[in-house]
Design a protein around this motif. Structure first.
Motif, short mmCIF file in Angstrom:
data_model
loop_
_atom_site.label_atom_id
_atom_site.label_comp_id
_atom_site.label_asym_id
_atom_site.label_seq_id
_atom_site.Cartn_x
_atom_site.Cartn_y
_atom_site.Cartn_z
N ALA A 242 56.30 -10.90 -25.36
CA ALA A 242 57.10 -12.07 -25.72
C ALA A 242 56.35 -13.37 -25.48
CB ALA A 242 58.42 -12.06 -24.95
N ALA A 243 55.52 -13.40 -24.43
CA ALA A 243 54.77 -14.63 -24.13
C ALA A 243 53.71 -14.90 -25.18
CB ALA A 243 54.13 -14.51 -22.75
N GLY A 244 53.10 -13.85 -25.72
CA GLY A 244 52.10 -14.04 -26.76
C GLY A 244 50.81 -14.68 -26.27
N LEU A 245 50.53 -14.57 -24.97
CA LEU A 245 49.31 -15.15 -24.39
C LEU A 245 48.44 -14.02 -23.83
CD1 LEU A 245 50.87 -18.15 -22.40
CD2 LEU A 245 49.53 -18.29 -24.52
N PRO A 246 47.12 -14.25 -23.75
CA PRO A 246 46.26 -13.25 -23.10
C PRO A 246 46.75 -12.97 -21.68
CG PRO A 246 44.94 -14.91 -24.19
CD PRO A 246 46.36 -15.41 -24.23
N ALA A 247 46.64 -11.72 -21.27
CA ALA A 247 47.17 -11.31 -19.97
C ALA A 247 46.08 -10.73 -19.09
CB ALA A 247 48.29 -10.28 -20.15
N VAL A 248 46.20 -11.04 -17.80
CA VAL A 248 45.37 -10.44 -16.76
C VAL A 248 46.31 -9.71 -15.81
CG1 VAL A 248 43.77 -10.87 -14.86
CG2 VAL A 248 43.66 -12.29 -16.92
N VAL A 249 46.05 -8.44 -15.56
CA VAL A 249 46.87 -7.68 -14.62
C VAL A 249 46.28 -7.81 -13.23
CG1 VAL A 249 47.80 -5.41 -14.04
CG2 VAL A 249 47.53 -6.06 -16.44
N SER A 250 47.14 -8.09 -12.27
CA SER A 250 46.68 -8.30 -10.91
C SER A 250 47.52 -7.46 -9.95
CB SER A 250 46.76 -9.79 -10.54
OG SER A 250 46.14 -10.06 -9.31
N SER A 251 47.14 -7.50 -8.67
CA SER A 251 47.84 -6.74 -7.65
C SER A 251 48.46 -7.69 -6.64
CB SER A 251 46.87 -5.78 -6.94
OG SER A 251 45.90 -6.52 -6.22
N ALA A 252 49.23 -7.12 -5.73
CA ALA A 252 49.90 -7.92 -4.70
C ALA A 252 49.51 -7.39 -3.32
CB ALA A 252 51.41 -7.88 -4.90
N LEU A 253 48.21 -7.23 -3.11
CA LEU A 253 47.69 -6.68 -1.87
C LEU A 253 48.32 -5.32 -1.59
CD1 LEU A 253 45.61 -7.41 0.27
CD2 LEU A 253 47.41 -8.50 1.60
N ASP A 254 48.23 -4.45 -2.59
CA ASP A 254 48.89 -3.16 -2.55
C ASP A 254 48.02 -2.11 -1.87
OD1 ASP A 254 50.94 -4.21 -4.27
OD2 ASP A 254 49.57 -3.94 -5.95
N THR A 255 48.67 -1.02 -1.45
CA THR A 255 47.93 0.19 -1.10
C THR A 255 47.40 0.81 -2.40
OG1 THR A 255 49.71 1.82 -1.35
CG2 THR A 255 49.64 0.55 0.72
N SER A 256 46.65 1.89 -2.27
CA SER A 256 46.14 2.56 -3.47
C SER A 256 47.27 3.03 -4.38
CB SER A 256 45.25 3.74 -3.07
OG SER A 256 44.01 3.29 -2.57
N VAL A 257 48.41 3.38 -3.80
CA VAL A 257 49.54 3.82 -4.60
C VAL A 257 50.07 2.68 -5.46
CG1 VAL A 257 51.91 4.69 -4.51
CG2 VAL A 257 50.17 5.66 -3.01
N GLY A 258 50.21 1.50 -4.89
CA GLY A 258 50.64 0.35 -5.66
C GLY A 258 49.61 -0.08 -6.68
N LEU A 259 48.33 -0.02 -6.31
CA LEU A 259 47.27 -0.37 -7.25
C LEU A 259 47.28 0.55 -8.46
CD1 LEU A 259 44.30 -1.09 -4.81
CD2 LEU A 259 45.44 -2.74 -6.32
N ALA A 260 47.65 1.81 -8.26
CA ALA A 260 47.68 2.75 -9.37
C ALA A 260 48.65 2.29 -10.45
CB ALA A 260 48.07 4.14 -8.86
N LEU A 261 49.77 1.70 -10.05
CA LEU A 261 50.73 1.20 -11.03
C LEU A 261 50.12 0.04 -11.83
CD1 LEU A 261 53.68 1.88 -11.82
CD2 LEU A 261 54.38 -0.08 -10.45
N GLY A 262 49.37 -0.82 -11.16
CA GLY A 262 48.70 -1.91 -11.85
C GLY A 262 47.68 -1.41 -12.86
N VAL A 263 46.93 -0.39 -12.48
CA VAL A 263 45.94 0.19 -13.39
C VAL A 263 46.63 0.76 -14.63
CG1 VAL A 263 44.17 1.96 -13.69
CG2 VAL A 263 44.29 0.65 -11.56
N ARG A 264 47.75 1.44 -14.42
CA ARG A 264 48.46 2.02 -15.56
C ARG A 264 49.03 0.93 -16.47
NH1 ARG A 264 50.08 7.15 -16.25
NH2 ARG A 264 50.62 6.22 -18.26
N LEU A 265 49.46 -0.22 -15.91
CA LEU A 265 49.89 -1.34 -16.74
C LEU A 265 48.73 -1.87 -17.58
CD1 LEU A 265 51.68 -3.63 -17.75
CD2 LEU A 265 51.30 -4.82 -15.57
N ALA A 266 47.60 -2.11 -16.94
CA ALA A 266 46.44 -2.63 -17.66
C ALA A 266 45.99 -1.64 -18.73
CB ALA A 266 45.30 -2.91 -16.69
#
Length: 341
Positions: A242-266
């Motif tokens: 909806a934003a129509g802008l280039p996106a960068v996926v980032s983390s929130a100082l996650d453990t590896s489990v949380g980072l995995a969700l970010g990788v799957r989004l990217a």
């Protein structure tokens, strides 16, 4: 941008199921980051694998509920199919003295892009210029360098700071000011001053009641998105589209489990033009898996992200379990967040 595929929203598990699945841990950091030296998180074992719920402690219950929706999606739902296997990752440099920069960067095996924290409380513009300058010296002229102020600057301060930092070659400045109005004014001020630095919105996306206001008002050149604060991958994909802008996926100082969700989004983004901020596992001195999710050759893969969600070590959950008082605090917070889903 092409429309992204949708996945069904999973039913919310019963509270008792979540409480039974919860493991609250406290992990030490290698260096101070966002003002903390330890990171607390709740690991949840769902039928689809381990998930993480770790809203920052200062966040309100409404924010925490969105993070919980993301954990439910990861542990109890299904994730969109990736359209790419590999995701480029930036190095992250906390607000350390310039003399410590090389040691921080040495933890990353490939360093074509670096995000540098600036505008730290108790520091000044000279500290920022020296830190970013050292990153440029270490990484060389071809590396991409982005700075992140976490909304700490006023428009005047941001204009002054980015004017001083621009000669070092910035890819963009992430959340230089706190509000959408300020970001809009800053972009105008930079254009008038002839300062060629793009503006990225982070907190104005993930903590906003209306995450699309940034795009409507022309307040940013690109958006930084985090899966957990936005309520999961499906919701993040909707916002990006909806934003129509280039996106960068980032983390929130996650453990590896949380980072995995970010990788799957990217990995699910139809278009990915920038390296992502998913290398923050290097900031943790300990993790909940024996083989942490760290970039190899500057990249993370969807396959590795999926695998890590089945590798949580019960002994580590026990070794880094919080004390009874903190566990009570987190589980009470979990009850309140669950009531808002």
């Amino acid at each position: 941008m092409p429309r992204v595929g949708c996945v069904p929203t999973p039913p919310t598990p019963d509270l008792d199921e979540l409480l039974a699945a919860a493991h609250v841990v406290r992990l030490p950091l290698r260096v101070r980051f966002r003002g903390v030296t330890e990171r607390e998180a709740v690991l949840l074992r769902g039928p689809q694998g381990w998930a993480e719920w770790a809203p920052f402690t200062e966040y309100a219950d409404a924010d925490a509920a969105r993070w919980l929706a993301a954990a439910v999606e990861a542990g109890w739902g299904s994730l969109p199919q990736p359209v790419r296997e590999s995701v480029g990752v930036n190095a992250t440099v906390p607000a350390v003295p310039a003399g410590d920069v090389e040691q921080v960067l040495a933890r990353y095996d490939a360093r074509r892009t670096a995000k540098v924290k600036v505008a730290e409380a108790g520091q000044g513009l000279t500290d920022d210029v020296e830190r970013v300058g050292e990153v440029r010296r270490v990484l060389g002229p071809r590396a991409r360098i982005r700075v992140d102020a976490n909304g700490a600057w006023s428009v005047d301060d941001a204009t002054r700071a980015l004017t001083a930092l621009a000669p070092l070659g910035l890819e963009y400045a992430e959340q230089p000011c706190a509000t959408v109005e300020e970001l809009t004014a800053l972009r105008l001020a930079l254009a008038r001053a002839g300062v060629d630095v793009r503006v990225a919105a982070d907190e104005s996306i993930r903590r906003a009641e209306d995450p699309l206001e940034v795009a409507r008002r022309g307040a940013a050149d690109l958006v930084v998105v985090k899966a957990a604060p936005l309520g999961g991958i499906a919701r993040a994909l909707e916002i990006i589209e909806a934003a129509g802008l280039p996106a960068v996926v980032s983390s929130a100082l996650d453990t590896s489990v949380g980072l995995a969700l970010g990788v799957r989004l990217a990995a699910a983004l139809p278009v990915l033009e920038h390296d992502c901020g998913l290398g923050t596992g290097a900031l943790l001195a300990q993790d909940v898996v024996p083989d942490p999710l760290l970039p190899v050759g500057g990249e993370l893969t969807a396959t590795r992200a999926d695998a890590v969600r089945d590798q949580v070590d019960p002994e580590r959950l026990t070794a880094y379990r919080v004390d009874a008082e903190r566990e009570t605090w987190w589980l009470a917070r979990l009850r309140r967040a669950h009531a808002l889903l």
